[in-house]
Design an enzyme around this catalytic site. Structure first.
Site, PDB file in Angstrom:
ATOM      1  N   GLY A  17       0.818  -1.222   0.000  1.00 48.90           N
ATOM      2  CA  GLY A  17       0.000   0.000   0.000  1.00 48.90           C
ATOM      3  C   GLY A  17       0.846   1.264   0.000  1.00 48.90           C
ATOM      4  O   GLY A  17       0.601   2.175  -0.812  1.00 48.90           O
ATOM      5  N   PRO A  96      -2.326 -13.226   5.463  1.00 47.67           N
ATOM      6  CA  PRO A  96      -1.409 -14.314   5.842  1.00 47.67           C
ATOM      7  C   PRO A  96      -2.094 -15.681   5.819  1.00 47.67           C
ATOM      8  O   PRO A  96      -3.311 -15.759   5.641  1.00 47.67           O
ATOM      9  CB  PRO A  96      -1.020 -13.943   7.279  1.00 47.67           C
ATOM     10  CG  PRO A  96      -2.180 -13.161   7.791  1.00 47.67           C
ATOM     11  CD  PRO A  96      -2.753 -12.431   6.617  1.00 47.67           C
ATOM     12  N   CYS A 282       5.350 -13.478   0.881  1.00 46.22           N
ATOM     13  CA  CYS A 282       4.404 -13.933  -0.151  1.00 46.22           C
ATOM     14  C   CYS A 282       4.594 -15.351  -0.679  1.00 46.22           C
ATOM     15  O   CYS A 282       3.615 -16.093  -0.797  1.00 46.22           O
ATOM     16  CB  CYS A 282       4.456 -12.975  -1.323  1.00 46.22           C
ATOM     17  SG  CYS A 282       3.897 -11.329  -0.869  1.00 46.22           S
ATOM     18  N   LYS A 285       3.234 -18.329   1.477  1.00 43.67           N
ATOM     19  CA  LYS A 285       1.790 -18.270   1.741  1.00 43.67           C
ATOM     20  C   LYS A 285       0.989 -18.409   0.444  1.00 43.67           C
ATOM     21  O   LYS A 285      -0.061 -19.029   0.426  1.00 43.67           O
ATOM     22  CB  LYS A 285       1.437 -16.991   2.502  1.00 43.67           C
ATOM     23  CG  LYS A 285       0.966 -15.833   1.652  1.00 43.67           C
ATOM     24  CD  LYS A 285       0.443 -14.690   2.462  1.00 43.67           C
ATOM     25  CE  LYS A 285       0.529 -13.390   1.691  1.00 43.67           C
ATOM     26  NZ  LYS A 285      -0.272 -13.294   0.507  1.00 43.67           N
TER      27      LYS A 285
END
Ligand SMILES: NC(=O)c1ccc[n+]([C@@H]2O[C@H](COP(=O)([O-])OP(=O)(O)OC[C@H]3O[C@@H](n4cnc5c(N)ncnc54)[C@H](O)[C@@H]3O)[C@@H](O)[C@H]2O)c1
Length: 480
Positions: A17, A96, A282, A285
Site C-alpha cells: 500500500g 497471511p 508472499c 503463503k
C-alpha cells in the site's frame, strides 16, 4: 460512461500500500491519495519528519515521500473519513496463512479483507470502485461483492444510493526494487467485468505505463495469475537450490550450471541464483494457498506438486544449518558465529519468512553465540522473529548461566572489529557492503580453524586466497 477518479483511498499502509500509493500520487498530481491504516505506530512513522524513520525501507521511496507527502499524498488512521470521500478504494491489507480452523496452515486468512470490505460497505458514498490489491484466493472478489451489496440490507439511510464495482489489480512488485518495479512494471493486470471501471483504473496507470503493458482479464484469471506468478518464481528458487545441493555433492558449480542453462532462451537467466531458500511474506503463503485451492477442487496431484516446493525450501534451510554444525566439528556450543544479514533479501528491512530466522534458530539451538548484523533490521525485529531476547537485554544474573550453556544472540551495528575470536562468519543476505570486507584483517582476528559460509555467493573467493579462512559457498562442489 467515463468515470474520472479524483480521490483514492488505500486501506493498508504496508509494503504494498505505501510504495504503490506513493508512486500513484507522484505520477498523478491531480489525484488526491489517502493511505489509511488501523496501525497508529505505522501511520506515525509514515508521517515522521525524519525520512530515515519511514516504516518501510525501499531505495527511492524517501524521495517520493518528500515530493508528495502533504501535497496529494496523506497517511492517516481515519479510515472511515477517507473511505467516504473516495471514488476508488484499494484494499491492500495483509492476507497471511490461516493459523486455525478450516484450511489452517494453507488457506489465506481473509479476515482483514473482509473487515475492509465491511468498512467500505458501511462508509462509502456514491459510486465507488473497489480494487483488490492484496493477493487473494480465486473468487474472493465474489465475497467482497456480496459484502458490498448486502449494505442495502443493513443501511440506516433509507435512500442509500451507494453503488460499487469490484476489480482485481494484483501487485507484482518485488521488495528491494519496489519503486523501480512500480515505475517500470513488466505489466499491469486488471481483472473485472465492468468496462467503465476497468477504464477508470487503466487511465490512472496510463499516466506512466504504456497501454501495451496493461492487460485486461476476467477477474478470476487475474486473481489466479498472481498466485501462479509467485508459485513459478518460488519453484524456480527451489529448483536451482536443489541443483546447488547436487553440485556440492558431485563437484559441479551451481553458478556455472545456472549460466549454462540461462543462455537457453526458453529458460532465461533471471532468478537462477542459489541461496539459503526463499523468504518474504508472499511466496510460501501464496503457494500454500494454491495447494489449498487445488485440494479443495479435488486436484491432489496438483496440490502435491506445489507443496513439494515449500517442503524442499524448509529442508534446504535446515540443510545449511546442519552443514555449518558439521563443519564446526559437530558442536556449536560456545562458538561465536557472526551472521551477516537478516532481511529476507537485500535492500529491504522486511524479515518475514526470511531464511535467516530458521537458520539462526537452529544455530542457537545447537549452542552457538550469534552476533547478527543487518544494515536495516533492528534488534526488536530480530527478537520478535527469534522469539528470544538479545543477550544484552538479559538480566545480569542470568547472563553468566546463558554464557556457559551457549545458545544466545546479540546484534552488532558494524562489521568493523566484529570478527574477534569468531569461529565462523555466515552470510545470509546479499547486502553489497559485505563484498568489501577486509578478509585478511578478519582472518587475523578469528579463532582457528576459521570458516566463512557464504549462502548468497556474494564473496569473491580470490579475496580469501591469502587468508587462513576455510570457505564454503552455496552450490560450490569444486573443492570436493
Ligand atoms: N510484500 C510484498 O512484496 C507483496 C507483493 C505483492 C503483493 N503483496 C500482497 O499485498 C498484500 C499486502 O501485503 P503487505 O506486505 O503490504 O502487508 P503488510 O502487513 O505490510 O501491510 C498490511 C497493512 O494493512 C493494515 N490493515 C489490516 N487490516 C486493516 C483494516 N481493516 N483497516 C485498515 N488497515 C488494515 C495492517 O495494519 C498493515 O499495516 C498481501 O495480500 C500480500 O500478499 C505483497
Amino acid at each position: 460512461m467515463e468515470i474520472s477518479i479524483r480521490n483514492i483511498c488505500c486501506i493498508g499502509a504496508g509494503y504494498v500500500g505505501g510504495p504503490t500509493m506513493a508512486v500513484i500520487a507522484d505520477r498523478c498530481p491531480n489525484i488526491l491519495v489517502n493511505v489509511v491504516d488501523v496501525n497508529k505506530e505505522r501511520i506515525d512513522l509514515w508521517n515522521s519528519s525524519n525520512l530515515d524513520n519511514l516504516p518501510i525501507y525501499e531505495p527511492g521511496l524517501d524521495e517520493i515521500i518528500k515530493r508528495c507527502r502533504d501535497k496529494n499524498l496523506f497517511f492517516s488512521n481515519d479510515v472511515e473519513k477517507f473511505i467516504s470521500s473516495a471514488d476508488m478504494i484499494f484494499i491492500s491489507v495483509n492476507t497471511p496463512t490461516k493459523k486455525k480452523g478450516i484450511g489452517a496452515g494453507k488457506a489465506s486468512d481473509l479476515k482483514w479483507v473482509e473487515a475492509s470490505a465491511r468498512q467500505v460497505a458501511a462508509f462509502a458514498t456514491g459510486h465507488t470502485i473497489v480494487v483488490e490489491k492484496s493477493t487473494l484466493p480465486v473468487r474472493t472478489a465474489e465475497v467482497i461483492k456480496e459484502i458490498l451489496l448486502s449494505k442495502k440490507d443493513f443501511s440506516d439511510q433509507e435512500n442509500d444510493s451507494s453503488t460499487f464495482d469490484v476489480l482485481s489489480n494484483p501487485e507484482f512488485l518485488a521488495e528491494g526494487t519496489a519503486i523501480h518495479d512500480l515505475e517500470n512494471p513488466d505489466r499491469v493486470l486488471i481483472g473485472g467485468e465492468d468496462k467503465d471501471a476497468i477504464k477508470a483504473l487503466t487511465n490512472i496507470y496510463k499516466n506512466w505505463v504504456s497501454p501495451k503493458k496493461i492487460l485486461e482479464t476476467n477477474i478470476w484469471s487475474s486473481e489466479l495469475a498472481k498466485l501462479t506468478a509467485n508459485a513459478f518464481l518460488a519453484q524456480r528458487v527451489s529448483s536451482i537450490n536443489s541443483i546447488g545441493a547436487l553440485c556440492e555433492a558431485t563437484g559441479a558449480d551451481v553458478r556455472e550450471v545456472a549460466k549454462a542453462i540461462g543462455f537457453d532462451s526458453r529458460i532465461g537467466s533471471k532468478f537462477l541464483d542459489a541461496g539459503p531458500g526463499f523468504g518474504g511474506s508472499c511466496f510460501k503463503k501464496d503457494i500454500l494457498n494454491l495447494v489449498y485451492l487445488s485440494e479443495y477442487f479435488g486436484l491432489k496431484e496438483v496440490a502435491d506438486f506445489w507443496n513439494s516446493v515449500v517442503t524442499f525450501n524448509t529442508w534446504h534451510q535446515h540443510r545449511i544449518s546442519r552443514l555449518i554444525t558439521k563443519k564446526l566439528f559437530g558442536t556449536l556450543s560456545g562458538k561465536k558465529i557472526v551472521v551477516l544479514g537478516f532481511a529476507f533479501k537485500s535492500n529491504t528491512n522486511d524479515t518475514r519468512e526470511s531464511a535467516a530466522i530458521q537458520i539462526c534458530k537452529n544455530l542457537i539451538e545447537e549452542g552457538a553465540a550469534l552476533f547478527i548484523h543487518d544494515p536495516k533490521v533492528n534488534h526488536q525485529q530480530i527478537s520478535r522473529d527469534l522469539n528470544l531476547k538479545p543477550f544484552s537485554f538479559i538480566e545480569k544474573n542470568e547472563k553468566e548461566k546463558i554464557k556457559n550453556h551457549g545458545g544466545y544472540w546479540d546484534t552488532i551495528s558494524s562489521t568493523k572489529n566484529a570478527f574477534k575470536d569468531a569461529d565462523a562468519i555466515l552470510v545470509l543476505t546479499e547486502w553489497s557492503e559485505y563484498k568489501n570486507i577486509d578478509w585478511a584483517n578478519a582472518s587475523s582476528q578469528m579463532r582457528k580453524p576459521s570458516w566463512l559460509f557464504d549462502s548468497r555467493s556474494v564473496i569473491d573467493p580470490t579475496k580469501l586466497e591469502n587468508t587462513d579462512i576455510n570457505f564454503w559457498r552455496i552450490g560450490d562442489g569444486l573443492k570436493i
